[in-house]
Design a protein around this motif. Structure first.
Motif, PDB file in Angstrom:
ATOM      1  N   GLU A 286       0.848  -1.191   0.000  1.00  0.00           N
ATOM      2  CA  GLU A 286       0.000   0.000   0.000  1.00  0.00           C
ATOM      3  C   GLU A 286       0.880   1.236   0.000  1.00  0.00           C
ATOM      4  OE1 GLU A 286      -2.867   0.029   3.164  1.00  0.00           O
ATOM      5  OE2 GLU A 286      -3.582  -2.003   2.692  1.00  0.00           O
ATOM      6  N   LEU A 287       0.449   2.230  -0.740  1.00  0.00           N
ATOM      7  CA  LEU A 287       1.138   3.512  -0.731  1.00  0.00           C
ATOM      8  C   LEU A 287       1.054   4.104   0.671  1.00  0.00           C
ATOM      9  CD1 LEU A 287       2.551   5.726  -2.446  1.00  0.00           C
ATOM     10  CD2 LEU A 287       0.280   6.721  -2.778  1.00  0.00           C
ATOM     11  N   LEU A 288       2.171   4.581   1.172  1.00  0.00           N
ATOM     12  CA  LEU A 288       2.221   5.256   2.457  1.00  0.00           C
ATOM     13  C   LEU A 288       1.229   6.408   2.457  1.00  0.00           C
ATOM     14  CD1 LEU A 288       3.894   5.536   5.133  1.00  0.00           C
ATOM     15  CD2 LEU A 288       5.392   7.065   3.856  1.00  0.00           C
ATOM     16  N   CYS A 289       0.486   6.600   3.547  1.00  0.00           N
ATOM     17  CA  CYS A 289      -0.425   7.754   3.641  1.00  0.00           C
ATOM     18  C   CYS A 289      -0.501   8.228   5.082  1.00  0.00           C
ATOM     19  CB  CYS A 289      -1.804   7.434   3.075  1.00  0.00           C
ATOM     20  SG  CYS A 289      -2.825   6.394   4.108  1.00  0.00           S
ATOM     21  N   SER A 290      -1.000   9.439   5.266  1.00  0.00           N
ATOM     22  CA  SER A 290      -1.028  10.032   6.602  1.00  0.00           C
ATOM     23  C   SER A 290      -1.909   9.243   7.562  1.00  0.00           C
ATOM     24  CB  SER A 290      -1.460  11.503   6.540  1.00  0.00           C
ATOM     25  OG  SER A 290      -2.727  11.617   5.944  1.00  0.00           O
ATOM     26  N   ASP A 291      -2.876   8.479   7.063  1.00  0.00           N
ATOM     27  CA  ASP A 291      -3.702   7.639   7.926  1.00  0.00           C
ATOM     28  C   ASP A 291      -2.881   6.548   8.613  1.00  0.00           C
ATOM     29  OD1 ASP A 291      -5.906   9.113   7.160  1.00  0.00           O
ATOM     30  OD2 ASP A 291      -6.672   7.595   5.773  1.00  0.00           O
ATOM     31  N   ASP A 292      -1.696   6.288   8.115  1.00  0.00           N
ATOM     32  CA  ASP A 292      -0.826   5.250   8.677  1.00  0.00           C
ATOM     33  C   ASP A 292       0.075   5.769   9.798  1.00  0.00           C
ATOM     34  OD1 ASP A 292      -1.525   3.044   6.872  1.00  0.00           O
ATOM     35  OD2 ASP A 292      -0.542   4.251   5.325  1.00  0.00           O
ATOM     36  N   THR A 293      -0.040   7.029  10.167  1.00  0.00           N
ATOM     37  CA  THR A 293       0.893   7.649  11.109  1.00  0.00           C
ATOM     38  C   THR A 293       1.035   6.861  12.406  1.00  0.00           C
ATOM     39  OG1 THR A 293       0.456   9.842  10.193  1.00  0.00           O
ATOM     40  CG2 THR A 293       1.458   9.756  12.389  1.00  0.00           C
ATOM     41  N   GLU A 294      -0.059   6.588  13.080  1.00  0.00           N
ATOM     42  CA  GLU A 294       0.010   5.908  14.381  1.00  0.00           C
ATOM     43  C   GLU A 294       0.570   4.501  14.246  1.00  0.00           C
ATOM     44  OE1 GLU A 294      -0.449   7.312  17.303  1.00  0.00           O
ATOM     45  OE2 GLU A 294      -1.115   9.199  16.417  1.00  0.00           O
TER      46      GLU A 294
ATOM     47  N   GLU B 108       7.739   1.328  13.844  1.00  0.00           N
ATOM     48  CA  GLU B 108       9.124   1.807  13.912  1.00  0.00           C
ATOM     49  C   GLU B 108       9.678   1.730  15.339  1.00  0.00           C
ATOM     50  OE1 GLU B 108      11.160   2.490  11.477  1.00  0.00           O
ATOM     51  OE2 GLU B 108       9.837   2.723   9.762  1.00  0.00           O
ATOM     52  N   LEU B 109       8.865   2.055  16.330  1.00  0.00           N
ATOM     53  CA  LEU B 109       9.322   1.957  17.717  1.00  0.00           C
ATOM     54  C   LEU B 109       9.557   0.501  18.112  1.00  0.00           C
ATOM     55  CD1 LEU B 109       7.062   4.624  19.468  1.00  0.00           C
ATOM     56  CD2 LEU B 109       9.574   4.646  19.345  1.00  0.00           C
ATOM     57  N   GLU B 110       8.633  -0.361  17.730  1.00  0.00           N
ATOM     58  CA  GLU B 110       8.743  -1.790  18.066  1.00  0.00           C
ATOM     59  C   GLU B 110      10.005  -2.418  17.467  1.00  0.00           C
ATOM     60  OE1 GLU B 110       6.196  -5.442  16.483  1.00  0.00           O
ATOM     61  OE2 GLU B 110       5.045  -4.153  17.836  1.00  0.00           O
TER      62      GLU B 110
ATOM     63  N   TYR C  82      10.882   9.614  16.110  1.00  0.00           N
ATOM     64  CA  TYR C  82      10.085   8.693  16.925  1.00  0.00           C
ATOM     65  C   TYR C  82       9.041   9.409  17.779  1.00  0.00           C
ATOM     66  CZ  TYR C  82      13.479   5.376  15.308  1.00  0.00           C
ATOM     67  OH  TYR C  82      14.262   4.591  14.494  1.00  0.00           O
ATOM     68  N   SER C  83       8.206  10.181  17.097  1.00  0.00           N
ATOM     69  CA  SER C  83       7.062  10.853  17.722  1.00  0.00           C
ATOM     70  C   SER C  83       5.965  10.924  16.658  1.00  0.00           C
ATOM     71  CB  SER C  83       7.440  12.272  18.162  1.00  0.00           C
ATOM     72  OG  SER C  83       7.709  13.084  17.019  1.00  0.00           O
ATOM     73  N   ARG C  84       4.755  11.166  17.087  1.00  0.00           N
ATOM     74  CA  ARG C  84       3.663  11.269  16.110  1.00  0.00           C
ATOM     75  C   ARG C  84       3.973  12.350  15.087  1.00  0.00           C
ATOM     76  NH1 ARG C  84      -0.721  13.077  14.050  1.00  0.00           N
ATOM     77  NH2 ARG C  84      -2.580  11.813  13.782  1.00  0.00           N
ATOM     78  N   GLN C  85       4.433  13.502  15.542  1.00  0.00           N
ATOM     79  CA  GLN C  85       4.755  14.604  14.638  1.00  0.00           C
ATOM     80  C   GLN C  85       5.912  14.246  13.714  1.00  0.00           C
ATOM     81  OE1 GLN C  85       2.941  17.313  14.165  1.00  0.00           O
ATOM     82  NE2 GLN C  85       4.320  18.004  12.550  1.00  0.00           N
ATOM     83  N   GLY C  86       6.922  13.582  14.257  1.00  0.00           N
ATOM     84  CA  GLY C  86       8.074  13.190  13.451  1.00  0.00           C
ATOM     85  C   GLY C  86       7.700  12.227  12.331  1.00  0.00           C
ATOM     86  N   VAL C  87       6.867  11.252  12.645  1.00  0.00           N
ATOM     87  CA  VAL C  87       6.433  10.288  11.626  1.00  0.00           C
ATOM     88  C   VAL C  87       5.524  10.968  10.613  1.00  0.00           C
ATOM     89  CG1 VAL C  87       5.088   8.177  11.226  1.00  0.00           C
ATOM     90  CG2 VAL C  87       6.780   8.252  13.057  1.00  0.00           C
TER      91      VAL C  87
ATOM     92  N   ALA D 241      -1.965  -5.050   9.053  1.00  0.00           N
ATOM     93  CA  ALA D 241      -0.958  -4.546   9.984  1.00  0.00           C
ATOM     94  C   ALA D 241       0.348  -4.359   9.212  1.00  0.00           C
ATOM     95  CB  ALA D 241      -0.751  -5.520  11.133  1.00  0.00           C
ATOM     96  N   ILE D 242       1.074  -3.294   9.525  1.00  0.00           N
ATOM     97  CA  ILE D 242       2.359  -3.039   8.877  1.00  0.00           C
ATOM     98  C   ILE D 242       3.366  -4.077   9.358  1.00  0.00           C
ATOM     99  CG2 ILE D 242       4.281  -1.416   8.615  1.00  0.00           C
ATOM    100  CD1 ILE D 242       2.222   0.863   9.071  1.00  0.00           C
ATOM    101  N   ILE D 243       3.999  -4.760   8.393  1.00  0.00           N
ATOM    102  CA  ILE D 243       5.028  -5.745   8.734  1.00  0.00           C
ATOM    103  C   ILE D 243       6.365  -5.400   8.078  1.00  0.00           C
ATOM    104  CG2 ILE D 243       3.366  -7.578   9.183  1.00  0.00           C
ATOM    105  CD1 ILE D 243       3.976  -8.740   6.425  1.00  0.00           C
ATOM    106  N   GLY D 244       6.369  -4.346   7.267  1.00  0.00           N
ATOM    107  CA  GLY D 244       7.599  -3.924   6.622  1.00  0.00           C
ATOM    108  C   GLY D 244       7.383  -2.701   5.762  1.00  0.00           C
TER     109      GLY D 244
END
Length: 181
Positions: free
Chosen positions: A13-21, A27-29, A46-51, A78-81
């Motif tokens: 899937e194309l990256l989009c702002s809905d994927d922020t959280e 990335e943290l995990e 590594y913050s909501r704003q940063g992502v 779920a994002i796996i990569g």
């Protein structure tokens, strides 16, 4: 813990702002895992704003036809990569590929399947040649590239720095329309 059986399907899937959280969580995990193989990101990422800023920058580059930022998701979405095509040049028909797979999804064929699927789509958009760079001891990534028709070009000494040490990388290339199955 998940078993290491191979996956038979992945979604791109194309990256989009809905994927922020979800992307921040991914990335943290996986931060410690990724930091062992690639230079660490700035802490501000590594913050909501940063992502969110990261996503916005990537989407701007996408709109300028310079980048194709993809998320790799499982059947539950779920994002796996991640799978990014950078330095896209539609005139020359070239791009560079990079990917990162979440630690719990390694050795399950995720990168292999995702790259295969993405290459099929890129060929429809006029991309004819891909490049990739892999640290010389990263055998898993080399196997992913070989599976997808990449060939070794050369070793580039001191290609990058990781944890203050110079690392050597192998340059790979793939002619999309000449890939072997």
């Amino acid at each position: 813990m998940l078993s290491k059986t191979e996956l038979t399907e992945v979604r791109l899937e194309l990256l989009c702002s809905d994927d922020t959280e979800q992307l921040l969580e991914f990335e943290l995990e996986n931060k410690a895992w990724f930091d062992t193989f690639i230079p660490p990101r700035e802490q501000i990422f590594y913050s909501r704003q940063g992502v969110l800023e990261h996503i916005q920058q990537f989407l701007l580059d996408y709109k300028c036809n310079q980048l194709l930022p993809l998320l790799i998701k499982n059947e539950s979405r779920a994002i796996i990569g991640r799978l990014n095509f950078t330095n896209v040049d539609l005139n020359k028909g070239t791009a560079h590929v990079g990917y990162r797979i979440g630690h719990q999804y390694t050795s399950r064929g995720v990168a292999k399947l995702a790259l295969k699927k993405a290459i099929a789509e890129l060929s429809k958009k006029g991309i004819k040649r891909l490049f990739a760079y892999v640290e010389v001891s990263n055998i898993a990534s080399q196997k992913v590239l070989f599976f997808n028709g990449f060939k070794k070009v050369r070793i580039i000494e001191e290609f990058a720095q990781l944890h203050g040490e110079e690392i050597d990388c192998i340059e790979f290339t793939c002619l999309i329309n000449k890939r072997q199955r």
